[in-house]
Design a protein around this motif. Structure first.
Motif, mmCIF file in Angstrom:
data_model
loop_
_atom_site.group_PDB
_atom_site.id
_atom_site.type_symbol
_atom_site.label_atom_id
_atom_site.label_comp_id
_atom_site.label_asym_id
_atom_site.label_seq_id
_atom_site.Cartn_x
_atom_site.Cartn_y
_atom_site.Cartn_z
ATOM 1 N N PRO A 1 36.043 -20.161 50.539
ATOM 2 C CA PRO A 1 34.503 -19.587 50.229
ATOM 3 C C PRO A 1 34.032 -20.661 49.545
ATOM 4 O O PRO A 1 32.875 -20.965 49.660
ATOM 5 C CB PRO A 1 34.804 -18.303 49.730
ATOM 6 C CG PRO A 1 36.039 -17.630 50.213
ATOM 7 C CD PRO A 1 37.161 -18.817 50.209
ATOM 8 N N THR A 2 34.638 -21.237 48.585
ATOM 9 C CA THR A 2 33.925 -22.346 47.769
ATOM 10 C C THR A 2 33.870 -23.616 48.564
ATOM 11 O O THR A 2 32.969 -24.508 47.927
ATOM 12 C CB THR A 2 35.004 -22.722 46.461
ATOM 13 O OG1 THR A 2 36.079 -23.056 46.872
ATOM 14 C CG2 THR A 2 35.212 -21.335 45.491
ATOM 15 N N ASP B 1 29.961 -21.422 41.945
ATOM 16 C CA ASP B 1 29.570 -20.355 43.038
ATOM 17 C C ASP B 1 30.729 -19.855 43.885
ATOM 18 O O ASP B 1 31.564 -20.651 44.356
ATOM 19 C CB ASP B 1 28.253 -20.539 43.786
ATOM 20 C CG ASP B 1 27.212 -20.899 42.758
ATOM 21 O OD1 ASP B 1 27.005 -20.496 41.997
ATOM 22 O OD2 ASP B 1 26.079 -21.725 43.493
ATOM 23 N N LYS B 2 30.817 -18.569 43.992
ATOM 24 C CA LYS B 2 31.934 -17.837 44.959
ATOM 25 C C LYS B 2 33.192 -18.028 44.479
ATOM 26 O O LYS B 2 34.366 -18.018 45.497
ATOM 27 C CB LYS B 2 31.521 -18.730 46.487
ATOM 28 C CG LYS B 2 30.360 -18.437 47.067
ATOM 29 C CD LYS B 2 30.098 -18.958 48.303
ATOM 30 C CE LYS B 2 28.708 -18.446 49.214
ATOM 31 N NZ LYS B 2 28.876 -19.095 50.606
ATOM 32 N N GLU C 1 34.791 -14.983 45.146
ATOM 33 C CA GLU C 1 35.318 -14.707 46.654
ATOM 34 C C GLU C 1 36.601 -15.636 46.923
ATOM 35 O O GLU C 1 37.352 -15.216 47.587
ATOM 36 C CB GLU C 1 34.121 -15.210 47.334
ATOM 37 C CG GLU C 1 33.076 -14.258 47.263
ATOM 38 C CD GLU C 1 31.761 -14.821 48.244
ATOM 39 O OE1 GLU C 1 32.004 -15.316 49.036
ATOM 40 O OE2 GLU C 1 30.645 -14.886 47.752
#
Length: 504
Positions: free
Chosen positions: A292-293, A346-347, A350
């Motif tokens: 996800p990153t 971000d993420k 996740e």
């Protein structure tokens, strides 16, 4: 001239939609291109007699076909897919070249000799020095040739994720791979090249050691092309499991991003008529994080370690250099990027949930989670932190501050020596999951003539492009734009040589 045998098209609907904007930006006329589409007629058997048969409609095949036709040859191009373009149409559309007018206009000082020496260095000397210098010498000429055939160039820049490249050599094409291929398709049409799509070559016509054409299949319909010269430009073999096991065993089983066409057809056909096949066991591949990153390649800001927990290179070095060390010197297909809680991405949560990033409260626990020897890993981090504190990487000479970014628009000077101090700690796995090209195939000379196992010319047979990069690449892919340059230049040379032979 573009013909269909069974529903073949110059450009499939899928590719038209994908490249429509690129073609418009490149100044092409999509409606005109489509208007020159196939004559829809079926054939159970077709037999042609030409001067030159070209097998494969990517960059090398198109360059060969155009050149042969412009040298007076009657040419047919066979493409097994429903569209021309091969792997090149999906590329970023950059060509490595040196000593060019475009470089001079931007104040970039460079020479063809330096480019040839760079390729030889990256090939660890295990490449054809004379041929690489020849391609480098003609690299600017190939840029000019493409311009003359409608390919729109923008500027010279650095290769993607290689901001330390010096000098800049990547001649960027407007519209990417489509901006290169579609003008070449139109140029082939204007030159009178007959194109048969959805037509897969299956064997060469071998007349007592002389190649006199090719036999192909179109959905069960037999196509026989009698030719005085035949040029193989069929690309690589990333989607042929058996060939990967034989010629690139380290990468056997990895996926391909080049579509189903990469089956090694040309290599097999050349081998069947006695061609000398050389392969180094390498492929054009790199480890990536596809979680996800999408860290992909941090470019130097992380500490990179092997599965054993050892640092192995300057993390800011060009990606393909580091990959070659990882693969061929150490035998690993993945590494871990290590960072601490000083970073906020971000993420990230996740990625942890998806298990592409591992989180731990201590370095020891992180080592356990990665199945590494705790002492080895902790010692590696300690050593790295000491160098970060001193501001000097005495092991791999990574600079304290350096350029980071994939393009001119994003690159900026960034701190690269970042200690791993603040818990919790993280590891992102970058793994080799796909290959974008293979190294190896039939050996050719500077004219593109294919050589036999006893290193004699096989009369009537030529090859260019990825299928014939055996003596041009060794273990490390030198730089983005190398393959397209080699495809265009060797395609042009093979086309000219094939036309000359056919005229005799």
């Amino acid at each position: 001239m573009v013909e269909a045998i069974t529903g073949a098209t110059v450009t499939s609907h899928a590719i038209i939609e994908a490249v429509k904007d690129c073609l418009v930006q490149a100044g092409g006329n999509l409606e005109e291109l489509m208007a020159k589409g196939p004559v829809k007629e079926e054939a159970k058997y077709i037999e042609l007699t030409v001067d030159v048969a070209v097998v494969g409609g990517g960059a090398a095949g198109l360059a060969a076909a155009i050149t042969a036709a412009e040298n007076g040859a009657k040419v047919v191009l066979l493409e097994k897919m429903g569209a021309l373009g091969g792997a090149t149409i999906t590329s970023g559309g950059e060509m490595l070249a040196a000593g060019t007018d475009m470089q001079a206009e931007q104040g970039i000082q460079d020479t063809a000799k330096a480019l040839g020496e760079y390729w030889i260095e990256r090939g660890e000397g295990q490449v054809d020095h004379d041929m690489l210098h020849m391609i480098a010498d003609k690299s600017g000429e190939s840029i000019d040739w493409l311009k003359e055939h409608g390919v729109p160039f923008m500027k010279v820049t650095f290769s993607n994720i290689y901001p330390t490249q010096d000098p800049w050599r990547n001649h960027k094409i407007e519209g990417g791979g489509a901006g290169l291929i579609l003008p070449m398709v139109e140029a082939a049409q204007k030159a009178g090249v007959k194109v048969l799509t959805e037509t897969r070559a299956t064997s060469l016509i071998n007349d007592s050691g002389v190649i006199r054409g090719v036999v192909a299949d179109n959905k069960g319909n037999k196509v026989t092309v009698h030719a005085k010269s035949t040029i193989l430009a069929t690309g690589g073999y990333t989607n042929n499991e058996e060939l990967m096991k034989e010629y690139a065993p380290f990468f056997a089983g990895v996926a391909s991003r080049l579509g189903e066409a990469q089956q090694g057809d040309g290599l097999i056909m050349a081998r069947d008529v006695g061609a000398k096949i050389v392969a180094s066991g390498a492929a054009n591949a790199n480890p990536y994080d596809l979680g996800p990153t999408r860290f992909m390649d941090p470019g130097g800001i992380f500490l990179n370690v092997t599965p054993e927990g050892k640092r192995y290179s300057n993390e800011a070095e060009y990606q393909k250099v580091r990959s070659a060390i990882l693969y061929y010197q150490l035998g690993f297909n993945h590494f871990y990027g290590i960072f601490d809680s000083s970073w906020d991405f971000d993420k990230l949560a996740e990625a942890i949930e998806a298990n592409t990033v591992v989180k731990a409260d201590s370095l020891e626990d992180l080592a356990k989670a990665l199945n590494m020897d705790e002492k080895t890993f902790v010692d590696t981090v300690k050593r790295y932190n000491e160098m970060c504190d001193a501001g000097v990487d005495s092991d791999f000479v990574k600079p304290q501050i350096g350029p980071l970014g994939g393009t001119e628009a994003t690159v900026k000077d960034t701190k690269l020596l970042n200690p791993i101090l603040k818990a919790p700690f993280y590891a992102v796995k970058a793994q080799t999951t796909f290959a974008v090209g293979t190294f190896g195939g039939p050996v050719t000379n500077a004219k593109g003539e294919v050589l036999s196992t006893d290193e004699k010319v096989i009369p009537g047979l030529y090859a260019a492009g990825e299928v014939a990069n055996a003596m041009l690449l060794y273990r490390e892919y030198p730089c983005s734009g190398t393959a397209i340059q080699q495809c265009i230049t060797m395609g042009r040379l093979a086309g000219a040589s094939a036309a000359e032979t056919a005229a005799k």
